[in-house]
Design a protein around this motif. Sequence first.
Motif, PDB file in Angstrom:
ATOM      1  N   VAL A  22       4.450  -5.023 -17.546  1.00 43.59           N
ATOM      2  CA  VAL A  22       4.902  -3.651 -17.802  1.00 43.59           C
ATOM      3  C   VAL A  22       3.784  -2.665 -17.493  1.00 43.59           C
ATOM      4  O   VAL A  22       4.013  -1.591 -16.934  1.00 43.59           O
ATOM      5  N   LEU A  23       2.564  -3.029 -17.852  1.00 44.07           N
ATOM      6  CA  LEU A  23       1.415  -2.168 -17.591  1.00 44.07           C
ATOM      7  C   LEU A  23       1.192  -1.988 -16.089  1.00 44.07           C
ATOM      8  O   LEU A  23       0.879  -0.880 -15.625  1.00 44.07           O
ATOM      9  N   LEU A  24       1.372  -3.046 -15.325  1.00 45.46           N
ATOM     10  CA  LEU A  24       1.213  -2.955 -13.874  1.00 45.46           C
ATOM     11  C   LEU A  24       2.234  -1.989 -13.273  1.00 45.46           C
ATOM     12  O   LEU A  24       1.913  -1.193 -12.392  1.00 45.46           O
ATOM     13  N   LYS A  25       3.474  -2.058 -13.771  1.00 46.86           N
ATOM     14  CA  LYS A  25       4.512  -1.151 -13.279  1.00 46.86           C
ATOM     15  C   LYS A  25       4.189   0.298 -13.653  1.00 46.86           C
ATOM     16  O   LYS A  25       4.353   1.222 -12.847  1.00 46.86           O
ATOM     17  N   ALA A  26       3.724   0.502 -14.889  1.00 42.55           N
ATOM     18  CA  ALA A  26       3.384   1.856 -15.336  1.00 42.55           C
ATOM     19  C   ALA A  26       2.261   2.445 -14.493  1.00 42.55           C
ATOM     20  O   ALA A  26       2.300   3.629 -14.122  1.00 42.55           O
ATOM     21  N   ASP A  27       1.264   1.634 -14.182  1.00 42.86           N
ATOM     22  CA  ASP A  27       0.156   2.110 -13.351  1.00 42.86           C
ATOM     23  C   ASP A  27       0.625   2.410 -11.927  1.00 42.86           C
ATOM     24  O   ASP A  27       0.164   3.376 -11.297  1.00 42.86           O
ATOM     25  N   VAL A  29       3.642   3.429 -11.050  1.00 42.37           N
ATOM     26  CA  VAL A  29       4.378   4.692 -11.112  1.00 42.37           C
ATOM     27  C   VAL A  29       3.412   5.864 -11.252  1.00 42.37           C
ATOM     28  O   VAL A  29       3.587   6.921 -10.625  1.00 42.37           O
ATOM     29  N   ALA A  30       2.370   5.684 -12.064  1.00 48.14           N
ATOM     30  CA  ALA A  30       1.386   6.756 -12.262  1.00 48.14           C
ATOM     31  C   ALA A  30       0.671   7.087 -10.963  1.00 48.14           C
ATOM     32  O   ALA A  30       0.415   8.259 -10.668  1.00 48.14           O
ATOM     33  N   ARG A  31       0.334   6.076 -10.185  1.00 48.04           N
ATOM     34  CA  ARG A  31      -0.321   6.327  -8.891  1.00 48.04           C
ATOM     35  C   ARG A  31       0.603   7.107  -7.962  1.00 48.04           C
ATOM     36  O   ARG A  31       0.167   8.023  -7.260  1.00 48.04           O
ATOM     37  N   MET A  32       1.877   6.758  -7.962  1.00 46.71           N
ATOM     38  CA  MET A  32       2.841   7.478  -7.130  1.00 46.71           C
ATOM     39  C   MET A  32       2.962   8.932  -7.584  1.00 46.71           C
ATOM     40  O   MET A  32       2.937   9.856  -6.762  1.00 46.71           O
ATOM     41  N   ASN A  33       3.072   9.138  -8.883  1.00 42.13           N
ATOM     42  CA  ASN A  33       3.227  10.491  -9.410  1.00 42.13           C
ATOM     43  C   ASN A  33       1.982  11.337  -9.205  1.00 42.13           C
ATOM     44  O   ASN A  33       2.060  12.572  -9.196  1.00 42.13           O
ATOM     45  N   GLY A  34       0.845  10.685  -9.044  1.00 38.62           N
ATOM     46  CA  GLY A  34      -0.408  11.411  -8.868  1.00 38.62           C
ATOM     47  C   GLY A  34      -0.649  11.895  -7.449  1.00 38.62           C
ATOM     48  O   GLY A  34      -1.598  12.656  -7.203  1.00 38.62           O
ATOM     49  N   ARG A  35       0.200  11.493  -6.519  1.00 37.30           N
ATOM     50  CA  ARG A  35       0.034  11.917  -5.130  1.00 37.30           C
ATOM     51  C   ARG A  35       0.566  13.336  -4.957  1.00 37.30           C
ATOM     52  O   ARG A  35       1.647  13.669  -5.438  1.00 37.30           O
ATOM     53  N   TYR A  36      -0.186  14.165  -4.264  1.00 36.97           N
ATOM     54  CA  TYR A  36       0.246  15.545  -4.025  1.00 36.97           C
ATOM     55  C   TYR A  36       0.890  15.641  -2.651  1.00 36.97           C
ATOM     56  O   TYR A  36       0.386  15.095  -1.667  1.00 36.97           O
ATOM     57  N   ILE A  37       2.013  16.350  -2.593  1.00 35.61           N
ATOM     58  CA  ILE A  37       2.742  16.527  -1.332  1.00 35.61           C
ATOM     59  C   ILE A  37       2.677  17.994  -0.941  1.00 35.61           C
ATOM     60  O   ILE A  37       3.285  18.847  -1.604  1.00 35.61           O
ATOM     61  N   GLY A  38       1.939  18.299   0.087  1.00 37.83           N
ATOM     62  CA  GLY A  38       1.755  19.672   0.502  1.00 37.83           C
ATOM     63  C   GLY A  38       2.785  20.114   1.536  1.00 37.83           C
ATOM     64  O   GLY A  38       3.328  19.295   2.284  1.00 37.83           O
ATOM     65  N   LEU A  39       3.053  21.411   1.545  1.00 30.83           N
ATOM     66  CA  LEU A  39       3.949  22.016   2.527  1.00 30.83           C
ATOM     67  C   LEU A  39       3.192  23.124   3.260  1.00 30.83           C
ATOM     68  O   LEU A  39       2.027  23.403   2.955  1.00 30.83           O
TER      69      LEU A  39
END
Length: 348
Positions: A22-27, A29-39
């Motif tokens: 579960v911790l691996l999955k949470a990490d 997801v956190a890495r994905m959410n931490g990515r910034y998408i610029g326009l």
Amino acid sequence: MDISQSQRAAIARIRALMPHDVLLKADRVARMNGRYIGLSRDQRLKKAFKAMVESIAVVNLDEVAKPDKRRIVAVCGESGAGKTTALLRHTAETVAMRPYVDEDGNTKSPVLMMTAPSPCTPRLLAYEGLHALGYPVRSTLRENLMWKTFRDVLKAHEVMFLIIDEAQHAVDAANGVEITKIANSLKNLVQMPDWPLRIVLAGVEPLDQFLAIKQLANRSTVIPFSKMTGTSGEATIAEVTRMIIFDHAELSTALHEDEEFIKRLIHGCDRDFGTIVQMIRGAVEEAIDGDQTVVTNQQFANCFENNTGFEPDRNVFLVKNWKDTRPYDASHREANARLEKFARSRKK
């Protein structure tokens, strides 16, 4: 973001209680959410921040009262457009805005980030700023003294950049006299004769209308965070969908090539970029939690239902007549507006 030792200990305790998988999955997801998408709008914001910093570097105190569009930068767009995320990103990337250690070994932050209270008055806006600085002051202090104290404390803390999120709260329920007071107060902040200060505002309507008044129009650079519309908006969201799923989450899908799906996604999120990104990430999290390697329309439907509480016959990803469904962001904004109106009536 600074995290205290007690916060670190609390987080470590929770992590220790979680199963390893579960911790691996949470990490993940956190890495994905931490990515910034610029326009493309990020380039305008970066340029505005650069000009704002340079305006301090070449400040001429003899000309401090002259209008200068580099003194106030405003990011205007609807809720869910991605304004706050963009400001946090560009603030972190601007070297002049980072904390530093002065010659006495004290850590200083040149940035004060605050949120305008709601409901708001000119006096409460200054009080909220003092509270954010950790300065004890009576909330009953007269308005003119509250703003004088705020200016003095900003100088004492060597704050050079004041960022006010949800800035529309300062004017959305104000009368003409209060709006003029707030405009004059902001103008006075950016033309203090003995301290260079720059302001960044972020908010929804009527912030853009407020900035059009005479005191601020010639001192403000306004950057609109517009909605995703037309074929260019669809192409952008298709690429963002591919990027998040393939590059950030290392999963796969065919949805980014489905034109109707992209249109459903944009419509369901009321065409707001930040909300669309959250929806894609929510669907990806559904897939990761379910140990799936392919992101499907059903995961988007599940995410939409979880976020809105809408039944399947109102789910933009499931119904045939999806163009007739209500975007949940629009529904939420209407509900919030009704609540704020009710709160103001109760206060009166």
